[in-house]
Write a protein that holds these residues in place. Sequence first.
Motif: not given
Lengths: 370, 370
Positions: A38-43, A80-81, A89-90, B319-321
């Motif tokens: 799941g994505n926290d939508s903060n890029n 790096l990320q 792109s995320p 981050n993933s966690f």
Amino acid sequence: MKRIGLFLLVATSSVLLVACGNNKKVSNSGSDKTELTGNDSNNSYQSLIKDGNYQVSKSSGVNQNQTNNTFNLQGFQQDLQNISKKQFSPSKYVFQEGQYISTDKAYDWLGRKSSSNPDGLNPNQPEKKVVPEYLQQIEEQDYLQPESGTNKLKGMTIGIGLNSVYYYTKEKYGAQYSKKLNDEDIEKNGKEIADKILARMRKDKATKNIPIVIALYKAAPDDSLVGGNLFAYSVNNSGDSSVKSWSKIDQKTYVLPTSGDEKIPNGNDETAFTQFKDKTQNYFPTLSGITAKAKYTNGQLSGMTISVTTQFFSYTEINSFTQYLQSAAQKYLPTGAPVEIQVGSTSGMQSYLYRGKNDKKFNVHVFTNY
Amino acid sequence: MKRIGLFLLVATSSVLLVACGNNKKVSNSGSDKTELTGNDSNNSYQSLIKDGNYQVSKSSGVNQNQTNNTFNLQGFQQDLQNISKKQFSPSKYVFQEGQYISTDKAYDWLGRKSSSNPDGLNPNQPEKKVVPEYLQQIEEQDYLQPESGTNKLKGMTIGIGLNSVYYYTKEKYGAQYSKKLNDEDIEKNGKEIADKILARMRKDKATKNIPIVIALYKAAPDDSLVGGNLFAYSVNNSGDSSVKSWSKIDQKTYVLPTSGDEKIPNGNDETAFTQFKDKTQNYFPTLSGITAKAKYTNGQLSGMTISVTTQFFSYTEINSFTQYLQSAAQKYLPTGAPVEIQVGSTSGMQSYLYRGKNDKKFNVHVFTNY
């Protein structure tokens, strides 16, 4: 030199996890049951969960043994990320911890070249001569895209962490010596190592025909209060087995207030921080200290983290203080870069404030205790 | 029994600060140069800054000496401020740390009544008999409103913290004994003490004619993992010198997972937490632990704080966690009450998630390290 200490337990447990996992399935990135975090939508990237487990890095833990400076590790991975985001792109790619450089491989590569370790990327060690090791860490990040119902490896970023100081002992368990390495040599060695790693990745079918970003990181000395910095990167198209061109990255982190003759790229930022610090300490004389880390990319402030140490234990004091910080931070601190303020006492974090790069106001939270 | 230990340094420095300050000016709440801390607009009070200094409590530090359980202190203050908000709205009143009960007064009141301390609110101690002290802490909070160009005291909240366990020694530096106090006695003693304090406040000109809220707090035992709870409060109109009526507060904090036969008021909340915990630990097997505190007010969940201990050191893992936690929390955890999740390793907090009572989504932050 390999460092095995504090982090060994962690390293071991991660490696075990991989060992108990399903190696074959992982490496063919095939038809397993996968989910996303799941994505926290903060890029930021969504990450892969496979067969009900988060996929830890195949060489997880290796890097933790390679540096005594934890800032090097976390800063390296974060930088790096950030580099990866430009290429992968995320919104289109999913992140996976590196699955193609195994722990054994990583240890071999990080070792010195010798008859028993022909793959070592650090130079051979002749008797009675100090030959520095340049390679400190290798970090692999995988970027996947959905294809025919599964997520397939479509890009990779490899970070090469290089020593800025070479630590060595003259005899086993003997006193530690150190030798500062010069920037030209670090860069030269880093680029040579990059070519070798890229060529090796191209021999593996899974990584033969994907774009591979390689970035070079100069690690900070063990006693540094800040981590190191990326200084070059290259985007290598599908099939390229040596780096065609490098792009420079000008990035450095400073501790504020600066000491001695050190100058930060933009003096205004230090003035702003000093005003914030003085004003705050003036109003709240029982503070223990306020320090900051300021990160500059191409001469511009790209991030600031401020650490405020209090002697407060009272909820109302922490609350009032945090409110005060919010207005002082808004008034004095530079805009255009993310600013993070951590407020804590010896017993832990009490509150925090954060303003993102494009945010107008600080987001504030006082931690609960009941 | 007074506890003087770990917190003495803090207590002393706060008291000194008051002593060096400008007592006269503070107590007449007169014509000084005052500023406000600014408001974070989350229904919290602005606080007073006077003559360029935050006004610490006149008896700041006293309470820190009275309890070995820091949850008691912070939870008490936070609960008191929540009670105050009903009476003195943050949009109309400004908060000031208590300025009318001085350190000396507080110590006298908290002491046992004796010929040398006629104001003691704990009972006299006859020889060779265990007579428990009920009064543990007194917390004063001041609420001000602007009037003719200055901020004037217009309301006050006094919290009376009561022991649930009385700790004592039979001889100086001897072994510690404890005696559990029963709820009826705690309530009876608390209400008597409230009347005495109210009568005393009415003798002071500044506090004679303002509404004074008094709240009774049952402190948790020293070894409790949670703080105590408010159990009664009264709003006393201008001039009232004894409490006319008490309102009950039904509030309690539980640790999850519950142990033994303990039952929380709403079993669904525990099921929800357990699902969240199991799912998360299943996906991330290297976690050290997930525990929670759930606070109930009148049988309804009024807040939950979750503490997740990791063994991660990698930025990408954290981050993933954190992303995973966000979707799991959203999916499993109860709504309608604030939920705070702190993620940390032994080296400190790594990320946090928070969803306010009326928020739809979690606010997420991964702490920076560079």
